[in-house]
Design an enzyme around this catalytic site. Structure first.
Site, PDB file in Angstrom:
ATOM      1  N   GLY A 164       0.260  -4.913  -2.311  1.00 23.67           N
ATOM      2  CA  GLY A 164       0.579  -3.637  -2.922  1.00 23.67           C
ATOM      3  C   GLY A 164       1.872  -3.571  -3.707  1.00 23.67           C
ATOM      4  O   GLY A 164       2.049  -2.687  -4.538  1.00 23.67           O
ATOM      5  N   ASP A 165       2.788  -4.518  -3.452  1.00 26.97           N
ATOM      6  CA  ASP A 165       4.054  -4.563  -4.201  1.00 26.97           C
ATOM      7  C   ASP A 165       4.395  -6.037  -4.439  1.00 26.97           C
ATOM      8  O   ASP A 165       5.490  -6.506  -4.160  1.00 26.97           O
ATOM      9  CB  ASP A 165       5.164  -3.871  -3.420  1.00 26.97           C
ATOM     10  CG  ASP A 165       6.417  -3.628  -4.262  1.00 26.97           C
ATOM     11  OD1 ASP A 165       6.350  -3.807  -5.498  1.00 26.97           O
ATOM     12  OD2 ASP A 165       7.463  -3.269  -3.688  1.00 26.97           O
ATOM     13  N   LEU A 166       3.414  -6.759  -4.983  1.00 27.92           N
ATOM     14  CA  LEU A 166       3.466  -8.214  -5.009  1.00 27.92           C
ATOM     15  C   LEU A 166       4.155  -8.744  -6.263  1.00 27.92           C
ATOM     16  O   LEU A 166       3.560  -9.444  -7.070  1.00 27.92           O
ATOM     17  CB  LEU A 166       2.060  -8.798  -4.872  1.00 27.92           C
ATOM     18  CG  LEU A 166       1.982 -10.287  -4.513  1.00 27.92           C
ATOM     19  CD1 LEU A 166       2.716 -10.580  -3.224  1.00 27.92           C
ATOM     20  CD2 LEU A 166       0.538 -10.738  -4.433  1.00 27.92           C
ATOM     21  N   ASN A 170       9.080 -10.348  -3.582  1.00 28.43           N
ATOM     22  CA  ASN A 170       8.462 -10.168  -2.276  1.00 28.43           C
ATOM     23  C   ASN A 170       7.637 -11.377  -1.847  1.00 28.43           C
ATOM     24  O   ASN A 170       6.834 -11.295  -0.910  1.00 28.43           O
ATOM     25  CB  ASN A 170       7.597  -8.902  -2.262  1.00 28.43           C
ATOM     26  CG  ASN A 170       8.453  -7.648  -2.252  1.00 28.43           C
ATOM     27  OD1 ASN A 170       9.611  -7.685  -1.856  1.00 28.43           O
ATOM     28  ND2 ASN A 170       7.892  -6.539  -2.712  1.00 28.43           N
TER      29      ASN A 170
END
Length: 258
Positions: A164-166, A170
Site C-alpha cells: 500500500g505504500d511500496l 519502505n
C-alpha cells in the site's frame, strides 16, 4: 509512517526497534498490516513483538546493500503476496483500527467491488479535494485529474493484498541477502498499484524485480501504459503532505490517462 525510533535489547539479547506513532492507533494500524503481510509467509517483514495505541515493538532488521538476487526474490514474493488476496478493494487488515494512514495522511477504509470506481472515489479524489482546499492545486489542474478519473482503465482482476505504500524507502535491503518490507499502508487494491509505486522514486534492480514478478504472475497486457494511473494516488498524497514540489508530477501522471 513518521515516527520516533529507538532500539532496545530484550531479555535474552534480542534487539528490537521501538516506534512511537504520529497519531493514536497509527502504530496499531501498522502492526495489523505487518501481520497481514506476513500471514502468507511469502515476503520478509519484521516480527511484531508487541505494542499499544502509541507504541510498537518490532524485530530489528540490519540494513545491508541491495542486490539483484534479493530484488528477484522480492518480485516473486510480491506476486505471491498479491495473490493471497483481500476481501474487497479498500479492505483493511483484520484487527486493524478504524483509522488508516498512508504516511501522515489519513486513508479511507471504505470498500468497493469495482476497482475503477473505488480507486477514483477513495484513493484519488479525496487527496485532490484536499490539495485544492489547501491551495496547492488550482481548479484548472484539478480538472486534469478529474478527467483522468473519468477515463481510468477498467479491471476484472480480484483485490490483491497490497503493501500500500511500496516506495523504495519502505524496502529494507537486509544483510541476510533479502529485501524486507516495512511501514505498510496495507489494504486490498490492484496489484499494479504496488508495482507502480516502486517505480516512483527509484528502486534498485527494479527491472529484475519486475521481470521476476511477471514470470511468476504475468501482468495484464498494457501494464506499462497504466503506470501513470496507478501513480496518481501516491503522487497526490505527496502533494497534500509536501506541497507544490509534487504537483507537477501528479498532473503529468494524470495526463497519461486517456
Amino acid at each position: 509512517m513518521s515516527a520516533s525510533l529507538t532500539e532496545a535489547e530484550l531479555d535474552g539479547g534480542l534487539v528490537v526497534v521501538v516506534k512511537r506513532g504520529h497519531a493514536r492507533d497509527a502504530v496499531a494500524a501498522e502492526a495489523a498490516g505487518l501481520r497481514w503481510l506476513a500471514e502468507p509467509g511469502v515476503v520478509p517483514v519484521p516480527v511484531v513483538r508487541g505494542g499499544d495505541a502509541h507504541w510498537l515493538v518490532l524485530d530489528r532488521v540490519t540494513a545491508g546493500s541491495p542486490g539483484p538476487a534479493a530484488a528477484e526474490d522480492l518480485g516473486r514474493g510480491l506476486a505471491a503476496l498479491h495473490a493471497a488476496g483481500a476481501p474487497a478493494f479498500g479492505a483493511a487488515p483484520p484487527s486493524a483500527p478504524a483509522e488508516a494512514w498512508i504516511g501522515l495522511a489519513p486513508m479511507s477504509t471504505t470498500t468497493g467491488t469495482a476497482w475503477r470506481a473505488w480507486y477514483a472515489e477513495q484513493r484519488v479524489l479525496p487527496y485532490l479535494r484536499r490539495a485544492v482546499d489547501d491551495g496547492v492545486l488550482d481548479h484548472t489542474e484539478a480538472a486534469v485529474v478529474e478527467r483522468a478519473c473519468a477515463h481510468l482503465p477498467d479491471s476484472a482482476e480480484p483485490p490483491a493484498r497490497l503493501h500500500g505504500d511500496l516506495w523504495n524507502g519502505n524496502v529494507l535491503w537486509g544483510t541476510d541477502g533479502r529485501a524486507w518490507l516495512i511501514d505498510p499502508a496495507a489494504h486490498g487494491g490492484h496489484r499494479e498499484t504496488d508495482l507502480a509505486m516502486l517505480g516512483l522514486f527509484g528502486c534498485p534492480h527494479l527491472d529484475r524485480l519486475l521481470r521476476a514478478y511477471d514470470e511468476a504472475a504475468p501482468l495484464a497486457e498494457g501494464w506499462a501504459e497504466r503506470i501513470g494511473a496507478h501513480q496518481l494516488f501516491p503522487l497526490l498524497v505527496h502533494t497534500v503532505l509536501f506541497g507544490r514540489s509534487y504537483a507537477g508530477q501528479a498532473i503529468a501522471a494524470a495526463r497519461t490517462v486517456r
